[in-house]
Scaffold this motif. Structure first.
Motif, PDB file in Angstrom:
ATOM      1  N   TYR A 130      -0.001   3.774  -2.784  1.00  0.00           N
ATOM      2  CA  TYR A 130      -1.293   4.416  -2.543  1.00  0.00           C
ATOM      3  C   TYR A 130      -1.171   5.473  -1.458  1.00  0.00           C
ATOM      4  O   TYR A 130      -1.688   6.597  -1.604  1.00  0.00           O
ATOM      5  N   ASP A 137      -7.871  -0.107  -2.991  1.00  0.00           N
ATOM      6  CA  ASP A 137      -6.878   0.969  -2.914  1.00  0.00           C
ATOM      7  C   ASP A 137      -6.046   1.024  -4.187  1.00  0.00           C
ATOM      8  O   ASP A 137      -5.642   2.109  -4.633  1.00  0.00           O
ATOM      9  N   THR A 185       0.812  -1.214   0.000  1.00  0.00           N
ATOM     10  CA  THR A 185       0.000   0.000   0.000  1.00  0.00           C
ATOM     11  C   THR A 185       0.848   1.267   0.000  1.00  0.00           C
ATOM     12  O   THR A 185       0.297   2.367   0.085  1.00  0.00           O
TER      13      THR A 185
END
Length: 299
Positions: free
Chosen positions: A240, A271, A237
């Motif tokens: 993101y 995401d 992640t």
């Protein structure tokens, strides 16, 4: 309803004369065929044999109420319009190098006759230019533009250019194994996303720019991935989170799109999907000149 040029050889017998240009025959399997040709039904009797060389188009009708509706349409529509539409569909099939299937001719014929009736009354059907079509499906759109021009030229009338949008939808639904209306629904959703981004960044996007093309292609594929349940996923992640903190405005716009998608489809964007939306929106937003007015078109 299927359409084919000409008729089967072997002396077709008339079953019923619908008008001077349209007759009904029964094939060997007991199915009704609509045979069309200029003056084909003139003075024919039910026991007469049709000269196959005079048959310009053959339609195999659907069963039941739908077949009756098709028969009535082919009976009522002026033959010049039938000729213009079937010729234009044939040309589109050659351009696309494929058969457009059973219902395109009747669907386009129904639409064009409705359009002509409205134009004769001084009414213009509200439409949209849907510039997304030019980018997402250039071949089908080009074929629809050609159909619009061909029908207009055959009838000696100028059809509104936005008719290419309606005809593109007929072509798209014919070339995809999807229920009628699927293509239109997808494009309405693409348009909604585009409108959301334009409203949020405060300018109109240039539909001819490469960034616009990349953006709507991404949106289309995103919406299609929702249908096929193949959304992008990643266990990392960090990208993101970087985009979320680095581009807060573009991230907020992407969140608006996410909320719309949730409301329209019941699906939640991942995401990873949101990350790519942020990147595209940021690229578009970065092109806004300082102090640009709300109706500015991005170069």
């Amino acid at each position: 309803m299927a359409a084919s040029p000409g008729a089967a050889r072997g002396g077709t017998v008339v079953h019923r004369v619908l008008n001077n240009n349209v007759v009904v025959s029964i094939d060997d399997s007991g199915r009704e065929r609509i045979l069309m040709g200029r003056g084909l039904g003139f003075q024919l009797k039910p026991t007469d044999t049709i000269d196959p060389d005079r048959v310009e188009k053959t339609f195999i009708l659907d069963d039941g109420a739908e077949g009756e509706r098709e028969r009535q349409l082919l009976t009522d529509v002026p033959y010049a319009v039938v000729e213009a539409v079937t010729r234009a569909v044939d040309e589109a099939e050659r351009m696309l190098a494929r058969d457009l299937g059973r219902r395109v001719s009747i669907g386009v014929l129904d639409h064009v006759q409705y359009l002509l009736e409205r134009l004769d009354k001084g009414l213009r059907i509200p439409s949209t230019s849907m510039p997304e079509l030019r980018v997402l499906h250039p071949q089908e759109f080009a074929a629809a533009q050609h159909m619009t021009a061909s029908i207009g030229a055959s009838l000696g009338r100028e059809l509104p250019p936005e008719e290419a949008v309606f005809l593109t939808m007929h072509v798209l639904n014919a070339t995809r194994d999807e229920p009628n209306g699927t293509a239109a629904l997808l494009f309405r959703r693409v348009q909604h996303v585009v409108a959301t981004v334009e409203r949020s960044i405060g300018v109109r996007l240039d539909v001819d720019s490469p960034d616009y093309a990349r953006f709507i292609l991404h949106v289309q594929f995103l919406l299609q991935r929702l249908v096929t349940r193949s959304m992008l996923h990643s266990s990392d992640t960090s990208f993101y989170e970087f985009a979320r903190h680095s581009y807060p405005r573009s991230h907020a716009i992407a969140e608006e799109v996410k909320a719309y998608v949730r409301e329209a489809t019941g699906s939640e964007l991942t995401d990873e999907e949101l990350l790519y939306l942020v990147v595209h929106v940021e690229r578009l937003a970065s092109q806004i000149p300082p102090g640009a007015a709300a109706d500015t078109v991005l170069p």
